[in-house]
Structure formats: C-alpha cells, structure tokens
Design an enzyme around this catalytic site. Structure first.
Site, PDB file in Angstrom:
ATOM      1  N   HIS A   1       6.244  59.432  67.822  1.00  0.00           N
ATOM      2  CA  HIS A   1       6.302  59.636  69.290  1.00  0.00           C
ATOM      3  C   HIS A   1       7.899  59.466  69.779  1.00  0.00           C
ATOM      4  O   HIS A   1       7.855  59.034  71.133  1.00  0.00           O
ATOM      5  CB  HIS A   1       5.318  58.745  70.083  1.00  0.00           C
ATOM      6  CG  HIS A   1       4.014  58.741  69.825  1.00  0.00           C
ATOM      7  ND1 HIS A   1       3.115  59.393  70.384  1.00  0.00           N
ATOM      8  CD2 HIS A   1       3.321  58.302  68.566  1.00  0.00           C
ATOM      9  CE1 HIS A   1       1.929  59.264  70.022  1.00  0.00           C
ATOM     10  NE2 HIS A   1       1.899  58.489  68.832  1.00  0.00           N
TER      11      HIS A   1
ATOM     12  N   ASN B   1      -4.142  59.256  72.803  1.00  0.00           N
ATOM     13  CA  ASN B   1      -3.510  60.664  72.370  1.00  0.00           C
ATOM     14  C   ASN B   1      -4.430  61.665  73.027  1.00  0.00           C
ATOM     15  O   ASN B   1      -5.296  61.256  73.817  1.00  0.00           O
ATOM     16  CB  ASN B   1      -3.668  60.662  70.798  1.00  0.00           C
ATOM     17  CG  ASN B   1      -2.801  59.755  70.014  1.00  0.00           C
ATOM     18  OD1 ASN B   1      -1.618  59.809  70.521  1.00  0.00           O
ATOM     19  ND2 ASN B   1      -3.001  59.684  68.745  1.00  0.00           N
TER      20      ASN B   1
ATOM     21  N   HIS C   1       2.049  48.811  74.510  1.00  0.00           N
ATOM     22  CA  HIS C   1       1.568  48.113  73.460  1.00  0.00           C
ATOM     23  C   HIS C   1       0.149  48.265  73.813  1.00  0.00           C
ATOM     24  O   HIS C   1      -0.533  47.722  74.740  1.00  0.00           O
ATOM     25  CB  HIS C   1       1.871  46.938  73.624  1.00  0.00           C
ATOM     26  CG  HIS C   1       1.723  46.031  72.369  1.00  0.00           C
ATOM     27  ND1 HIS C   1       1.075  46.465  71.122  1.00  0.00           N
ATOM     28  CD2 HIS C   1       2.283  44.882  72.008  1.00  0.00           C
ATOM     29  CE1 HIS C   1       1.080  45.239  70.467  1.00  0.00           C
ATOM     30  NE2 HIS C   1       1.455  44.525  70.670  1.00  0.00           N
TER      31      HIS C   1
ATOM     32  N   TYR D   1       3.380  47.346  67.575  1.00  0.00           N
ATOM     33  CA  TYR D   1       4.440  47.889  68.755  1.00  0.00           C
ATOM     34  C   TYR D   1       5.055  47.062  69.075  1.00  0.00           C
ATOM     35  O   TYR D   1       6.478  47.414  69.025  1.00  0.00           O
ATOM     36  CB  TYR D   1       3.179  48.273  69.888  1.00  0.00           C
ATOM     37  CG  TYR D   1       2.333  49.363  69.346  1.00  0.00           C
ATOM     38  CD1 TYR D   1       2.761  50.588  70.391  1.00  0.00           C
ATOM     39  CD2 TYR D   1       1.403  49.514  68.621  1.00  0.00           C
ATOM     40  CE1 TYR D   1       2.093  51.761  69.967  1.00  0.00           C
ATOM     41  CE2 TYR D   1       0.716  50.710  68.326  1.00  0.00           C
ATOM     42  CZ  TYR D   1       0.987  52.077  69.350  1.00  0.00           C
ATOM     43  OH  TYR D   1       0.322  52.969  68.912  1.00  0.00           O
TER      44      TYR D   1
HETATM   45  C1  HEM Z   1      -5.557  55.582  67.533  1.00  0.00           C
HETATM   46  C2  HEM Z   1      -4.162  55.657  66.946  1.00  0.00           C
HETATM   47  C3  HEM Z   1      -3.036  55.613  67.620  1.00  0.00           C
HETATM   48  C4  HEM Z   1      -2.717  56.259  69.004  1.00  0.00           C
HETATM   49  C5  HEM Z   1      -3.634  56.674  69.917  1.00  0.00           C
HETATM   50  C6  HEM Z   1      -1.308  56.047  69.015  1.00  0.00           C
HETATM   51  C7  HEM Z   1      -0.581  56.207  70.305  1.00  0.00           C
HETATM   52  C8  HEM Z   1       0.775  56.165  70.264  1.00  0.00           C
HETATM   53  C9  HEM Z   1       1.580  56.484  71.487  1.00  0.00           C
HETATM   54  C10 HEM Z   1       0.952  57.288  72.736  1.00  0.00           C
HETATM   55  C11 HEM Z   1       2.671  56.066  71.132  1.00  0.00           C
HETATM   56  C12 HEM Z   1       3.722  56.475  72.179  1.00  0.00           C
HETATM   57  C13 HEM Z   1       3.965  55.239  72.970  1.00  0.00           C
HETATM   58  C14 HEM Z   1       5.097  55.605  73.883  1.00  0.00           C
HETATM   59  O1  HEM Z   1       5.224  56.683  74.771  1.00  0.00           O
HETATM   60  O2  HEM Z   1       6.065  55.000  74.092  1.00  0.00           O
HETATM   61  C15 HEM Z   1       2.996  55.324  70.108  1.00  0.00           C
HETATM   62  C16 HEM Z   1       3.789  54.895  69.645  1.00  0.00           C
HETATM   63  C17 HEM Z   1       4.027  54.021  68.219  1.00  0.00           C
HETATM   64  N1  HEM Z   1       2.887  53.726  67.576  1.00  0.00           N
HETATM   65 FE1  HEM Z   1       0.970  54.778  67.707  1.00  0.00          FE
HETATM   66  N2  HEM Z   1      -0.958  55.439  68.101  1.00  0.00           N
HETATM   67  C18 HEM Z   1      -1.994  54.881  66.998  1.00  0.00           C
HETATM   68  C19 HEM Z   1      -1.860  54.409  65.867  1.00  0.00           C
HETATM   69  C20 HEM Z   1      -1.012  53.727  65.473  1.00  0.00           C
HETATM   70  C21 HEM Z   1      -0.660  52.794  64.172  1.00  0.00           C
HETATM   71  C22 HEM Z   1      -2.006  52.739  63.586  1.00  0.00           C
HETATM   72  C23 HEM Z   1       0.212  52.388  64.188  1.00  0.00           C
HETATM   73  C24 HEM Z   1       0.907  51.392  63.141  1.00  0.00           C
HETATM   74  C25 HEM Z   1       0.196  50.532  62.712  1.00  0.00           C
HETATM   75  C26 HEM Z   1       1.180  52.937  65.379  1.00  0.00           C
HETATM   76  C27 HEM Z   1       2.525  52.819  65.569  1.00  0.00           C
HETATM   77  C28 HEM Z   1       3.214  53.065  66.491  1.00  0.00           C
HETATM   78  C29 HEM Z   1       4.744  52.824  66.734  1.00  0.00           C
HETATM   79  C30 HEM Z   1       5.515  52.097  65.849  1.00  0.00           C
HETATM   80  C31 HEM Z   1       5.069  53.499  67.823  1.00  0.00           C
HETATM   81  C32 HEM Z   1       6.371  53.349  68.383  1.00  0.00           C
HETATM   82  C33 HEM Z   1       6.379  52.371  69.498  1.00  0.00           C
HETATM   83  C34 HEM Z   1       7.839  52.244  70.232  1.00  0.00           C
HETATM   84  O3  HEM Z   1       8.682  52.632  69.775  1.00  0.00           O
HETATM   85  O4  HEM Z   1       7.697  51.921  71.461  1.00  0.00           O
HETATM   86  N3  HEM Z   1       0.452  53.722  65.898  1.00  0.00           N
HETATM   87  N4  HEM Z   1       1.631  55.433  69.474  1.00  0.00           N
END
Ligand code: HEM
Length: 719
Positions: A70, A143, A334, A357
């Site tokens: 993202h 999402n 988060h 997060y």
């Molecule tokens: C339903 C499943 C998921 C959704 C809807 C989702 C949604 C998102 C969204 C919207 C962001 C962007 C946040 C922003 O705008 O700063 C994000 C970032 C991220 N997501 Fe997810 N994610 C999902 C699953 C996962 C899973 C399973 C993991 C790890 C186990 C993960 C790890 C991350 C990481 C590491 C970031 C970057 C956050 C940052 O650097 O601030 N996500 N996710």
C-alpha cells in the site's frame, strides 16, 4: 468534540513560509543560501559551512522507507456522523450520538506498486479510515474488495512476494500479470475469490470516490451490557461504483499517472465532497457458521441478500491535506486501534494483522513515538508509563514511571470505563491445522462470476486473458485453468483457456456445491449500485473557432448545476471565438489531454468548427477512443460525421456472432443542443458507460457465442 478540534489541533503544527525570515534548524538567520562558503571565489568549499552541511544533510535524509505494501496512496480529512444511536449493538460513543461530528482522516492506496507507480493499475485499493473519537483513535483499515487473498496471515509474506516485482530483475512494477503471482494462485486455491474480484472491473476503479469499502474481516460489536454480535463493515459510495475500461486504464497510466489522486484532490477542492455511508451486516454470535461458510474466513463474503446492509452513518471527505508527507505519508493505521464497543474475532488473518502494523511502522516511521506525530495524535490526552525512545516529543514531568506507585499518587489512574477484551470462550489444542470450515474455495467465486452482468463478465474474461497471456510458463497457465478456474466456472475456464493455449480438462473432482453462496448475489454487480447522478462527471467539449456558441452555453448551463464538470478542449489555449462572437477560454488543449481523462465527449455544432475539427487527426482519436471506451458521446450540427469516420469498418463481419448490437448506444445526435439532446445525454452520463457497445475481443467468449447462437436458432424453431 468537532472537526474544528482536530483541524485546530493540526493547525498548531502548521508552519507557513511567510511566518518568519529564513533560518537554520537552530534558528540562526540565513542571509545567503545560493553559494557555499569557499576559500576564495574559485576555491574549495570550507568544512565550517554549517549551513551547507545542514541543508545537504537534511536533503539526504528526506526519504523514509515506503510502506512495504500500500505504498502509493492519497488521503483527505473529513467527518463521520452516525444516523441514530446504535446502543443495541455497541457502546462506542461515536456510534451512539447523532449530534457528534467525529473528525476522520482517510487514505486510499494501491497494494502492489511502489510510491511512484501509476494510479490506474489493476489492483486492490486500500480504504483506511482513522476516526479521532473522544474515546481514542479507531482505525477501520479495509479494502475496496470484500474478501482477501489468503485465510491465514502467515501466508501474507508469500502472497505479497508473489505479486510484487520478481526478485531477480524487479519486473514488473505494480502488476499482477506475471509468472510468480499466477504460480502462487495456481497452487493456493484460497486466492481464487479475491483474484477474480481483482480481475473484475473492481480492480480498475473510475475514481477513489466511486469505490465501495469493506472491513473484510468479521469483527465484534460490544454493547454496554456486554452482549456481543458479529459485524461486517461496509462503505457505500453515494456516487455508486464505477470502473474504467482496461485499455483506458493503461492509457491513463501514461497520460496522467496521478489520475485518482488528482481526481480526489480536485473534487474536494471544488466542494464536491465525496461521501460514503457506513454499513453494518449484523450476525448473532451463534450464527457464525449459519450461512454455509465460516465467518472467520476472510476469503468469504456475506451476501447482502442473506443479511442486508444497514446504513448507519455518513462519511464526508471535505478537506485536502496541507502537507502530503506530514499527513498522508506519516499517517499510521492499525487494525488494533479499536475503541471500547468494537472488538476482534479469532479470524487468523486478522490476528496476524494485529501484530504486523505496529511492527512495520516501527521501522517505517523510525521508532516507537510516531503516535505523537500530528496526524496520528489522538484528541484525547494520552497518559501511561511508556518512556523515552527515539523522537520522544513529550516532556514528561513525573518522578515515577511504573504502576502501581505511591510517588505519583498512583497516577495515572486506571480508566474503569476503558477497553476490556470480550471474554470470548476459547478452547482447543495447539495445532497448525486449517479448519474444515475454511476449505471450500470455489463456491463463492462461482457466485461472484454468476452475479456479474454480461459486460462485467466479458471484462473479467478479457482481464484473465491479458494477465495469463503475460505468464511465460505454460505449466502455470495450465494449472490456473485446470486446477482453479474450471472449478469456478467451466465456461469461463474455456473462454480464457482458448486465448492462452490451454485445453480445458474435465474437473478432476466436483465442486463442493451449495456452501456459502446464494445462487446469485445481485449486490455484487456494479450495475446494481446507484446510477442516478451526473455529479463530478467530466465532460470534454471539443471546440474551435466558429463553434455554435449556443450549444456550448446550453451544455454548461445544463450540466454544471448538476455537478458535472465541463471542460472546453481546443487546439491551443488561445481564446476561441464562437459563431456569434462569444469568447471561450479553453480548459485544456489537444496537446496535453486525451479523452481517457474524461467521462464523456461532446462535439457542438457550427459549420466552420466541425469542418476544422474533422481535419485534426487528434480529434479523430479523441472521438474514437471515447467510443471504444463506451463513453457517452454527443454530436450536434452534423458533427457525428467525426464519429462515423472513426467507427471500425466491417465490425460485425470481423466478429461473427458477437457483433456490437448498437454502435450508437450512448451516442446522442441532434442539429442543436436542445432539451431533448440534453436529457438524453444526461441519461447516458448517469449510466456511466454504454458497455454493451464494447468491441469484443478477437477471440469471442464461448458464453456469448453460445447465447447468440441460441438466439439465432430461436426464430428457426418458431418457424
Ligand atoms: C483483510 C486483509 C487486509 C486488509 C484489508 C489490509 C489493508 C491495508 C491497508 C488499507 C493498508 C494501508 C494503510 C495506509 O493507508 O497506511 C495496509 C497496509 C499494510 N498492511 Fe494490510 N491489509 C490486510 C492484510 C494484511 C495482512 C494479513 C498483513 C500482515 C500480516 C498486512 C500488513 C500490512 C502492512 C505491513 C502494511 C503497511 C503499513 C504501514 O507501513 O503503515 N495486511 N493494509
């Protein structure tokens, strides 16, 4: 608490360039910043030039790590207001007081591409909202697709490594159309549902303002009496859900890589504030398995036909950020940021996210104090025994930093009304087994495909052909067709297989039937979302000298009050003189713009203007592209000849059985722009696109061919 509170709170951190004379970071006045300090006019630079060293050091360290996923995003401020108290479901204050205006910050993103990648790539879009409530910050990190690729967070690094650029050459950027992604999909059937959503028009939204949002997981709501219910969160855009054409999306990526970011910014700037309704699907705890699938499985959606979405509140985005980096880049969402009244479930994907997060943000934002950054700060006071760490901004005046203590009279005292985890009963033994209730990977993808309209299904077929056509290893293509797609929809498998050189084999085992699906879910088709407004649609009006002024004025006067944006496009930015001497100031010229950047195109009348435009190749391309991309087109005063010259010749002969039924669908023609013209044009604009006009793929889909053949056979049978 009000929006003003957060705006004012942020305002305290805003520094304006006119606030004082130029200084170093230590506040020393800088009288000269254009030459370094040297040993003579032509001599070496001196080490003692602290201004030079500071300026370059600061520049050298401007970049922080981009998000690991993202990375590319756009954000805006706004408000949320609940329609009615939801006390029967949740004790969360911001969901109980309709008078309360809760400030929010939303960030939309693509998942795969790097920070500098294009906006209109085929991908899932992040839809993250931070609510600055008076009980602390609540983040709904969702999402634009209601299901996820994987069921267990332990697979997240795998799916992301598969979809990101390949490790040896870092190709391709921001694309899933490559071997590693489809290799993973072919081996991991749980990815099927999300992948099909990505391949559908949901993967190429027309606008961030025209996307649904989903919390994806099942969460818990907790009422004041401690009773709990399961909930699926939705965001429903008031403008409906609309997509781009794939060819158009790719062209926009070159013409305006910032298309979505700009669209969001411009709409807010113009006062056309994007709005979504928050939706709840509420399920009793006892019914977690009642719908034929497991509500803890994030690869499944809960059909709205089974549990309707209750619209409970309104999100309005009404303020652009002041500083992209400080706000959009530094915001830290988060899923673990919850307030009392909202709680987690045991969904193993959600559980892994609860770890991920904060962990990633420690690196991305350089230490544990990023919650003190203005965009992340709560509106309520923060008080605890957390200490020190890099970039600590608080000066904590205390003599004891532990609990319990007497030296600080026990302060800070515990919050009796604070967050208490739901005492959900948990039993079991240690295991890495996947639950039996998670094992049906094809029923819901089948429901999704069956619920699409014909054009949406065609787009899905074409997207799969494109993506798999880019896969170089034949065994991967073969597995996707015969191990995955054939279990979802054998005709879709055949349609795609024929285009990529794969023969469909009979499925080795029958699909697990009937679980987790309604036969159809009309709510899954974008066609069934609102198509009742032309607000914020961009209409390109092509003009040059001699244009029939009354046509241009009639268009502006009819479309703009309904919120549409009329752009006058001419050969240059010089004034255009209409047939009655009126002066028009072009918005843009053919040199810099293209029909892919607009929702509709109109060519007004005026003999001289139409004649001049018909001699410009770029105008032909403008009109042809708008027609190919199924956009509403309006022609006045004989200008339809411009389109006629551009229509593909022998269309129906090239594509027997799949001829475009009506190449003039969504095209309005008249001598002048009168009321009838305007009414018909606005109807076409409301519908967004005349998808049925689409020129079919050179390899016609089986489904269509069969349907057409059946239709052709009908009259014979009657005879
Ligand atoms: C339903 C499943 C998921 C959704 C809807 C989702 C949604 C998102 C969204 C919207 C962001 C962007 C946040 C922003 O705008 O700063 C994000 C970032 C991220 N997501 Fe997810 N994610 C999902 C699953 C996962 C899973 C399973 C993991 C790890 C186990 C993960 C790890 C991350 C990481 C590491 C970031 C970057 C956050 C940052 O650097 O601030 N996500 N996710």
């Amino acid at each position: 608490m009000s929006l003003t509170t957060k705006t004012e709170e942020l305002e305290a951190s805003v520094v304006r360039s006119g606030d004082g004379p130029m200084t170093t970071d230590q506040g020393i006045g800088i009288p000269h910043t254009d030459d370094s300090l040297k040993a003579g006019q032509r001599g070496s630079t001196l080490l003692e030039d602290f201004h030079l060293r500071e300026k370059i050091t600061r520049f050298d360290h401007e970049r922080i790590p981009e998000r690991v996923v993202h990375a590319r995003g756009a954000g805006a401020h706004g408000t949320f207001q609940v329609y009615r108290p939801l006390a029967e479901y949740t004790r969360a204050g911001f969901l109980n007081d309709p008078a309360r205006v809760t400030p929010v910050f939303a960030r939309f993103s693509t998942v795969v591409g790097s920070r500098g990648s294009a906006d209109t790539v085929r991908d899932t879009r992040g839809f993250a909202v931070k609510f600055y409530t008076d009980e602390g910050n609540y983040d709904l990190v969702g999402n634009n697709i209601p299901v996820f690729f994987i069921q267990d967070g332990i697979k997240f690094p795998d799916v992301i490594h598969a979809v990101k650029p390949e490790p040896h050459n870092e190709i391709p950027q921001a694309q899933s159309a490559h071997d590693t992604f489809w290799d993973f999909v072919s081996l991991q059937p749980e990815t099927t549902h999300h992948t099909l959503w990505n391949m559908s028009d949901r993967g190429i939204p027309r606008s961030l303002r025209m996307m649904e949002g989903f919390g994806v997981h099942t969460f818990r709501l907790v009422a004041a009496d401690g009773s709990t219910r399961l909930v699926k969160f939705h965001w429903k855009p008031l403008l409906g859900v609309h997509g781009l054409a794939w060819d158009e999306a790719q062209e926009i990526a070159g013409r305006d890589p910032d298309f979505h970011r700009r669209d969001l910014w411009d709409a807010i700037d113009r006062g056309a504030f994007p709005q979504w309704e928050l939706g709840f699907q509420i399920v009793e705890e006892a019914d977690v398995l009642a719908y034929g699938f497991d509500l803890l499985d994030a690869t499944k959606l809960l059909p709205e036909e089974l549990v309707p979405v209750q619209r409970v509140g309104l999100l309005t985005l009404d303020r652009n950020p002041v500083d992209y980096f400080a706000e959009v880049e530094q915001v830290a969402f988060h899923v673990a940021h919850v307030v009392p009244g909202i709680d987690f479930t045991e969904d193993p994907l959600l559980q892994a996210r609860l770890f991920s997060y904060l962990d990633t943000q420690l690196t991305r934002l350089g230490g544990p104090n990023f919650h003190q950054l203005p965009i992340n700060r709560t509106l309520v006071p923060v008080s605890n025994h957390q200490q020190d760490g890099i970039h600590q901004h608080m000066i904590k005046d205390r003599r004891a930093d532990y609990h319990p203590n007497t030296i600080e009279q026990g302060c800070p005292a515990l919050s009796p009304d604070g967050f208490v985890h739901v005492p959900a009963p948990l039993t079991g033994y240690k295991t890495r087994e996947r639950s039996e209730t998670f094992l049906d990977h094809f029923s819901q993808p089948a429901m999704f495909v069956e619920s699409l309209s014909d054009p949406e299904r065609d787009h899905l077929t074409e997207a799969l052909r494109f993506e798999l056509g880019k896969v170089t290893r034949a065994d991967i293509r073969e597995r996707v067709i015969n191990d995955i797609l054939v279990h979802v929809d054998p005709i879709l498998a055949e349609d795609v297989g024929r285009a990529i050189g794969v023969e469909v084999a009979a499925p080795s085992e029958p699909r697990r039937a009937g679980t987790g699906r309604a036969p159809m879910s009309p709510a899954l088709s974008m066609v069934n979302t609102p198509h009742d407004s032309i607000a914020t649609r961009k209409v390109a009006v092509l003009i040059t000298h001699g244009v029939h002024s009354a046509d241009v004025t009639a268009l502006q006067e009819a479309l703009e009050p309904s919120g549409a944006v009329v752009a006058l496009i001419a050969g240059s930015l010089s004034h255009v003189v209409g047939d009655d001497g009126s002066i028009f100031v072009p918005t843009a010229s053919f040199l810099t713009t293209s029909s892919v950047l607009y929702d509709a195109v109109v060519v007004p009348g005026g003999a001289d203007s139409v004649d001049a435009l018909s001699h410009l190749a770029v105008v032909g391309q403008f009109v042809r592209d708008a027609w190919r991309h199924c956009k509403p087109l309006g022609f006045a005063g004989g200008s339809a000849s411009l389109l006629v010259a551009q229509l593909p010749a022998r269309m129906s002969i090239d594509h027997p059985g799949v001829a475009i039924q009506d190449p003039w669908l969504g095209v309005v023609e008249s001598d002048v722009v009168d009321d009838t013209f305007l009414a018909q044009f606005q109807d076409a604009l409301r519908l967004h696109r005349a998808w049925a006009r689409q020129v079919p793929d050179p390899i016609p889909p089986v489904a269509r061919t069969r349907a057409t053949a059946a239709k052709e056979a009908e009259p014979m049978a009657n005879a």
